[in-house]
Scaffold this active site. Structure first.
Site, mmCIF file in Angstrom:
data_model
loop_
_atom_site.group_PDB
_atom_site.id
_atom_site.type_symbol
_atom_site.label_atom_id
_atom_site.label_comp_id
_atom_site.label_asym_id
_atom_site.label_seq_id
_atom_site.Cartn_x
_atom_site.Cartn_y
_atom_site.Cartn_z
ATOM 1 N N LYS A 185 -3.782 9.635 24.554
ATOM 2 C CA LYS A 185 -5.167 9.610 23.430
ATOM 3 C C LYS A 185 -5.013 8.175 23.658
ATOM 4 O O LYS A 185 -4.612 7.357 23.063
ATOM 5 C CB LYS A 185 -4.164 9.649 22.249
ATOM 6 C CG LYS A 185 -5.371 9.564 20.868
ATOM 7 C CD LYS A 185 -5.911 9.161 20.936
ATOM 8 C CE LYS A 185 -5.596 7.493 20.276
ATOM 9 N NZ LYS A 185 -6.673 6.539 19.813
ATOM 10 N N GLY A 238 0.915 -0.248 21.749
ATOM 11 C CA GLY A 238 0.000 -1.138 20.556
ATOM 12 C C GLY A 238 0.858 -1.971 20.132
ATOM 13 O O GLY A 238 1.867 -2.713 19.977
ATOM 14 N N GLU A 261 5.882 -0.025 23.045
ATOM 15 C CA GLU A 261 5.696 -1.219 23.849
ATOM 16 C C GLU A 261 5.059 -1.815 23.115
ATOM 17 O O GLU A 261 3.544 -1.701 22.829
ATOM 18 C CB GLU A 261 5.337 -1.622 25.030
ATOM 19 C CG GLU A 261 5.192 -2.409 26.062
ATOM 20 C CD GLU A 261 4.739 -3.745 25.749
ATOM 21 O OE1 GLU A 261 4.357 -4.191 25.342
ATOM 22 O OE2 GLU A 261 3.235 -2.963 26.430
ATOM 23 N N CYS A 296 -0.291 -8.632 25.649
ATOM 24 C CA CYS A 296 0.945 -8.294 25.089
ATOM 25 C C CYS A 296 1.631 -8.979 24.722
ATOM 26 O O CYS A 296 2.697 -10.230 24.345
ATOM 27 C CB CYS A 296 1.413 -6.827 24.802
ATOM 28 S SG CYS A 296 1.887 -6.632 26.506
ATOM 29 N N GLU A 395 0.824 -12.249 15.747
ATOM 30 C CA GLU A 395 0.776 -12.456 16.806
ATOM 31 C C GLU A 395 -1.245 -12.002 16.733
ATOM 32 O O GLU A 395 -2.088 -11.306 16.192
ATOM 33 C CB GLU A 395 1.120 -10.931 18.142
ATOM 34 C CG GLU A 395 0.231 -10.144 19.094
ATOM 35 C CD GLU A 395 -0.011 -9.021 19.252
ATOM 36 O OE1 GLU A 395 -0.025 -7.851 18.412
ATOM 37 O OE2 GLU A 395 1.142 -8.630 20.910
HETATM 38 P P1 NAI Z 1 -3.420 -0.450 17.580
HETATM 39 O O1 NAI Z 1 -2.352 -0.569 17.328
HETATM 40 O O2 NAI Z 1 -3.864 0.136 15.919
HETATM 41 O O3 NAI Z 1 -4.232 0.701 19.043
HETATM 42 C C1 NAI Z 1 -3.653 1.157 19.594
HETATM 43 C C2 NAI Z 1 -3.737 2.719 19.597
HETATM 44 O O4 NAI Z 1 -2.607 2.746 18.393
HETATM 45 C C3 NAI Z 1 -5.436 3.099 19.335
HETATM 46 O O5 NAI Z 1 -4.956 4.131 20.757
HETATM 47 C C4 NAI Z 1 -5.127 3.374 18.316
HETATM 48 O O6 NAI Z 1 -5.785 4.658 18.265
HETATM 49 C C5 NAI Z 1 -3.592 3.794 18.173
HETATM 50 N N1 NAI Z 1 -3.038 4.020 16.209
HETATM 51 C C6 NAI Z 1 -3.273 3.588 15.764
HETATM 52 N N2 NAI Z 1 -3.288 3.724 13.996
HETATM 53 C C7 NAI Z 1 -2.328 4.987 14.404
HETATM 54 C C8 NAI Z 1 -1.542 5.641 13.949
HETATM 55 N N3 NAI Z 1 -2.219 5.631 12.153
HETATM 56 N N4 NAI Z 1 -1.179 6.567 14.584
HETATM 57 C C9 NAI Z 1 -0.999 6.936 15.686
HETATM 58 N N5 NAI Z 1 -1.522 5.815 17.031
HETATM 59 C C10 NAI Z 1 -2.600 5.146 16.076
HETATM 60 O O7 NAI Z 1 -4.447 -2.013 17.421
HETATM 61 P P2 NAI Z 1 -5.742 -2.561 17.135
HETATM 62 O O8 NAI Z 1 -5.743 -2.185 16.285
HETATM 63 O O9 NAI Z 1 -6.563 -1.969 17.990
HETATM 64 O O10 NAI Z 1 -4.770 -3.794 17.389
HETATM 65 C C11 NAI Z 1 -4.383 -5.197 16.255
HETATM 66 C C12 NAI Z 1 -3.969 -5.413 16.924
HETATM 67 O O11 NAI Z 1 -2.690 -5.045 17.720
HETATM 68 C C13 NAI Z 1 -4.358 -6.710 17.879
HETATM 69 O O12 NAI Z 1 -4.896 -7.474 17.591
HETATM 70 C C14 NAI Z 1 -2.921 -6.888 18.777
HETATM 71 O O13 NAI Z 1 -1.773 -8.090 18.383
HETATM 72 C C15 NAI Z 1 -2.201 -5.574 19.040
HETATM 73 N N6 NAI Z 1 -2.645 -5.141 19.571
HETATM 74 C C16 NAI Z 1 -1.244 -4.995 20.884
HETATM 75 C C17 NAI Z 1 -1.346 -4.573 21.762
HETATM 76 C C18 NAI Z 1 -0.103 -4.426 22.690
HETATM 77 O O14 NAI Z 1 -0.410 -4.543 23.821
HETATM 78 N N7 NAI Z 1 1.054 -5.175 23.000
HETATM 79 C C19 NAI Z 1 -2.832 -3.885 22.295
HETATM 80 C C20 NAI Z 1 -3.537 -3.142 21.341
HETATM 81 C C21 NAI Z 1 -3.105 -4.498 20.264
#
Ligand code: NAI
Ligand code: MG
Length: 499
Positions: A185, A238, A261, A296, A395
């Site tokens: 996904k 994420g 992660e 990250c 973050e």
């Molecule tokens: P997110 O954590 O919401 O998204 C990452 C992935 O998880 C995407 O594929 C999203 O569709 C999926 N996702 C979101 N909600 C979900 C749920 N309830 N159940 C299952 N999958 C779900 O990250 P977002 O909203 O794009 O970014 C927000 C913040 O997250 C950023 O500002 C950053 O601080 C952090 N982030 C950290 C990352 C890392 O590499 N550790 C990568 C992306 C974001």
């Protein structure tokens, strides 16, 4: 090269890839979005939901049970994965264009760094699978036990947008090689490259149902995948916020194996014994301002001993100028834009908050030519704040570094660990004792001494504390996508034989 023109001439697939073919989502819903660089309409990617997850899991499970892929020998799997990697290499430009157009990150980053890195990871795991042994306990007189790794079954992989191909490859390569069927996904902000990769996987010889890509919203497709009872593992990169939810989904469904992660606020300690402050500033800028800070493991918290603070600050300001954002489609630019208007607003809000609370904000002075409305932020250094302030704790995921001061290294390490995160960390010092003491003391999955962002497929990558569970990369990653089985065998002395 005109990237926009090339993209227009490409036949871009926006549908899900399920059981070896492209299909529309059942609801026909699509994702609406626009380029954060030039406003180009990028809508139309299928927004899969629960019903699509249901269908895909059935196909993936069926493929797993049929065993066409699972039962292949390690060497056969290796050869197919190596062919897959070669085919991806032939599509390097196309994949780099898709990722650039969708995320507005610099094309240069994708073409020279991300895409080759993802392909390298696939090759590394492929080469590992037929050289890595399972184990056995020391045999007893009349019994013997083997300890082998079995695939999990259907595995869900949820990826973010900041490095779409790399993060996915770190997970799908070991998952596939262990014999699992995978359902990826991708993030709603960056789905096109993975949708294309699925077709290439089939062309390379990965059987239908084994490699599926389900684009859609996290709350719908991601959640349904993580909650599905026939999915035996869910691997996510994420935010920590969603990571926490993933653990709950596992508990609410079938206790599926979870790999996470998540975020970070990694400390970068600079000691008064650092003999090369210029190098420290250079390494810091390279790692915190690259990709507009959307990394990250970015060292976004500098903790510096007071004595060298002012000198370091001046050096860092200079280094930050090398990472000012520009047109992501221009091959010479090393930094493009922030992925989306949302993320851009989030980063700006943090900078505004710091300003309101009286912090000192420095932003790089140089500006590269870019359209007025592009979502770019100048490299930003925030000082005059405490480790307990929001900008030093959260973050931010933008080109923002917070500079904190410490009286001595002991205090620096204490501050470094005063965070819920634990992904990475660093110390710059010429004092070996101090380096060792800090490396042992920093509570994170990775620590760098006089370096940062060192990268090798052989070394595991993953966090402590709320930065995650489990590891990407290295041969240990095979353990993540499998479960151990112990088989005991008991023997009787053959008749006529004496012990
Ligand atoms: P997110 O954590 O919401 O998204 C990452 C992935 O998880 C995407 O594929 C999203 O569709 C999926 N996702 C979101 N909600 C979900 C749920 N309830 N159940 C299952 N999958 C779900 O990250 P977002 O909203 O794009 O970014 C927000 C913040 O997250 C950023 O500002 C950053 O601080 C952090 N982030 C950290 C990352 C890392 O590499 N550790 C990568 C992306 C974001
Ligand atoms: Mg989110």
């Amino acid at each position: 090269m005109d990237i926009k023109e090339k993209f227009r001439n490409m036949n871009v697939e926006k549908r899900a890839y399920i059981n070896g073919k492209y299909v529309e989502s059942k609801s026909r819903k699509t994702i609406e979005k626009y380029s954060s660089f030039n406003g180009m309409d990028l809508s139309g990617i299928s927004a899969c939901g629960k019903d699509d997850v249901e269908d895909t899991v059935k196909c993936a499970k069926n493929a797993f049970e049929l065993g066409i892929w699972r039962k292949k020998t390690p060497e056969e799997k290796k050869n197919i994965m190596l062919k897959f990697a070669d085919m991806l290499e032939c599509c390097r430009e196309e994949l780099a264009i898709l990722d650039t157009i969708e995320t507005s990150r610099a094309y240069q980053n994708y073409y020279y760094d991300s895409i080759p890195k993802a392909i390298g990871a696939i090759r590394y795991f492929a080469e590992g699978i037929d050289k890595y042994y399972d184990s056995a306990i020391p045999p007893r007189e009349d019994a013997f036990a083997t300890v082998t790794r079995c695939p999990l079954g259907v595995v869900g992989i949820i990826t973010p947008w900041n490095d779409p191909m790399v993060v996915a490859a770190w997970k799908f390569a070991p998952a596939l090689l262990m014999g699992n069927s995978v359902i990826i996904k991708p993030a709603e902000q960056s789905s096109l490259s993975m949708i294309r990769v699925a077709e290439i996987a089939s062309e390379a010889g990965i059987p239908k149902g084994v490699f599926n890509v389900l684009p859609g919203f996290g709350e719908e497709a991601g959640k349904a995948l993580a909650l599905h009872k026939e999915v035996q593992g869910i691997f996510f990169t994420g935010s920590s916020e969603v990571g926490r939810q993933i653990v709950q989904y596992s508990g609410m469904s079938n206790m599926k194996k979870v790999g996470l992660e998540c975020g970070g606020k990694s400390p970068f300690i600079v000691s008064k014994n650092c003999g090369d402050l210029k190098e420290a500033a250079k390494v810091l800028a390279e790692n915190v301002f690259y990709n507009q800070g959307q990394i990250c493991s970015a060292p976004s918290r500098v903790i510096i001993e007071k004595l060298v603070r002012d000198e370091f600050m001046e050096l860092l300001k200079k280094e930050s100028e090398k990472f000012v954002p520009g047109n992501p489609y221009e091959i010479r630019n090393n930094v493009g834009c922030i992925v989306s208007k949302n993320q851009y607003e989030k980063v700006k809000t943090y900078i505004e908050l710091a300003k309101r609370n009286g912090a000192i904000i420095y932003q790089a002075k140089t500006v590269k030519e870019k359209p007025i409305n592009a979502c770019c932020i100048q490299p930003t250094i925030i000082s005059g704040v405490e480790n307990s302030d929001k900008v030093a704790r959260d973050e931010i995921f933008g080109p923002v570094v917070v500079l904190l001061e410490a009286e001595n290294i002991q205090e620096a390490i204490k501050m470094a660990n005063d965070t819920p995160y634990g992904l990475s960390g660093a110390i710059f010092t010429d004092d070996l004792n101090e380096a060792y003491y800090a490396a042992k003391g920093i509570e994170s999955g990775l620590v760098h001494i006089n370096s940062y962002g060192e990268d090798d497929n052989m070394a595991p990558f993953g966090g402590f504390k709320e930065s995650g569970l489990g590891k990407d990369k290295s041969l240990w990653a095979f353990d993540e996508y499998s479960q151990q089985k112990t088989v005991w065998m008991k023997f009787k002395m053959p008749s006529g034989m004496r012990g």
